[in-house]
Scaffold this motif. Structure first.
Motif, PDB file in Angstrom:
ATOM      1  N   PRO A   1       0.822  -1.214   0.000  1.00  0.00           N
ATOM      2  CA  PRO A   1       0.000   0.000   0.000  1.00  0.00           C
ATOM      3  C   PRO A   1       0.858   1.268   0.000  1.00  0.00           C
ATOM      4  O   PRO A   1       2.067   1.223   0.220  1.00  0.00           O
ATOM      5  CB  PRO A   1      -0.810  -0.113   1.294  1.00  0.00           C
ATOM      6  N   TYR A   2       0.189   2.408  -0.196  1.00  0.00           N
ATOM      7  CA  TYR A   2       0.834   3.703  -0.119  1.00  0.00           C
ATOM      8  C   TYR A   2       1.504   3.831   1.252  1.00  0.00           C
ATOM      9  O   TYR A   2       0.948   3.373   2.228  1.00  0.00           O
ATOM     10  CB  TYR A   2      -0.242   4.796  -0.299  1.00  0.00           C
ATOM     11  N   PRO A   3       2.690   4.324   1.386  1.00  0.00           N
ATOM     12  CA  PRO A   3       3.520   5.147   0.537  1.00  0.00           C
ATOM     13  C   PRO A   3       4.525   4.359  -0.297  1.00  0.00           C
ATOM     14  O   PRO A   3       5.385   4.955  -0.935  1.00  0.00           O
ATOM     15  CB  PRO A   3       4.250   6.046   1.532  1.00  0.00           C
ATOM     16  N   PHE A   4       4.426   3.032  -0.303  1.00  0.00           N
ATOM     17  CA  PHE A   4       5.354   2.224  -1.092  1.00  0.00           C
ATOM     18  C   PHE A   4       4.816   1.957  -2.486  1.00  0.00           C
ATOM     19  O   PHE A   4       5.495   1.378  -3.316  1.00  0.00           O
ATOM     20  CB  PHE A   4       5.670   0.910  -0.368  1.00  0.00           C
ATOM     21  N   ALA A   5       3.600   2.356  -2.747  1.00  0.00           N
ATOM     22  CA  ALA A   5       2.987   2.296  -4.069  1.00  0.00           C
ATOM     23  C   ALA A   5       2.299   3.641  -4.296  1.00  0.00           C
ATOM     24  O   ALA A   5       2.122   4.419  -3.354  1.00  0.00           O
ATOM     25  CB  ALA A   5       1.972   1.157  -4.142  1.00  0.00           C
ATOM     26  N   GLU A   6       1.914   3.900  -5.513  1.00  0.00           N
ATOM     27  CA  GLU A   6       1.212   5.139  -5.830  1.00  0.00           C
ATOM     28  C   GLU A   6      -0.148   5.159  -5.145  1.00  0.00           C
ATOM     29  O   GLU A   6      -0.783   4.114  -4.968  1.00  0.00           O
ATOM     30  CB  GLU A   6       1.020   5.258  -7.347  1.00  0.00           C
ATOM     31  N   TRP A   7      -0.608   6.339  -4.755  1.00  0.00           N
ATOM     32  CA  TRP A   7      -1.922   6.466  -4.123  1.00  0.00           C
ATOM     33  C   TRP A   7      -3.023   5.991  -5.071  1.00  0.00           C
ATOM     34  O   TRP A   7      -4.041   5.470  -4.634  1.00  0.00           O
ATOM     35  CB  TRP A   7      -2.172   7.921  -3.714  1.00  0.00           C
TER      36      TRP A   7
END
Length: 105
Positions: free
Chosen positions: A82-88
């Motif tokens: 999940p975000y912040p390790f992937a785009e929102w």
């Protein structure tokens, strides 16, 4: 059987996922506190104005989606961090039913 367990314990990917799961379990706790703030804000809005606040509705919906994304990761239903390790936008792509239209009073 013992060899399989030993092999599983040596996998870096498993330990990496466990590390991220701990991070997102903590983030999930913070998000739950924010959800309570949204709940209280909406209660106040309804009591004082008679209607829920539209901006808080949108924020609450995004928090709901984000919580869903975290839970799917924690329960191994998703391998996408999940975000912040992937785009929102990854979180926004998760589909929830559209909110019901509310009548203004």
């Amino acid at each position: 059987m013992d060899e399989q367990i030993e092999e599983n314990l040596k996998k870096i990917s498993t330990w990496k996922r466990i590390f991220f799961m701990l991070i997102f379990a903590a983030i999930g706790g913070l998000v739950r506190m924010l959800i309570w703030a949204v709940i209280l804000l909406q209660i106040a809005s309804v009591l004082f104005t008679g209607n829920p606040n539209e901006n808080v509705l949108k924020f609450g919906r995004n928090l709901s989606l984000y919580t869903y994304h975290i839970i799917t990761f924690l329960t191994f239903n998703s391998d996408v961090l999940p975000y912040p390790f992937a785009e929102w936008e990854m979180t926004e792509e998760l589909k929830l039913p559209e909110p019901k239209k509310r009548q203004k009073k």
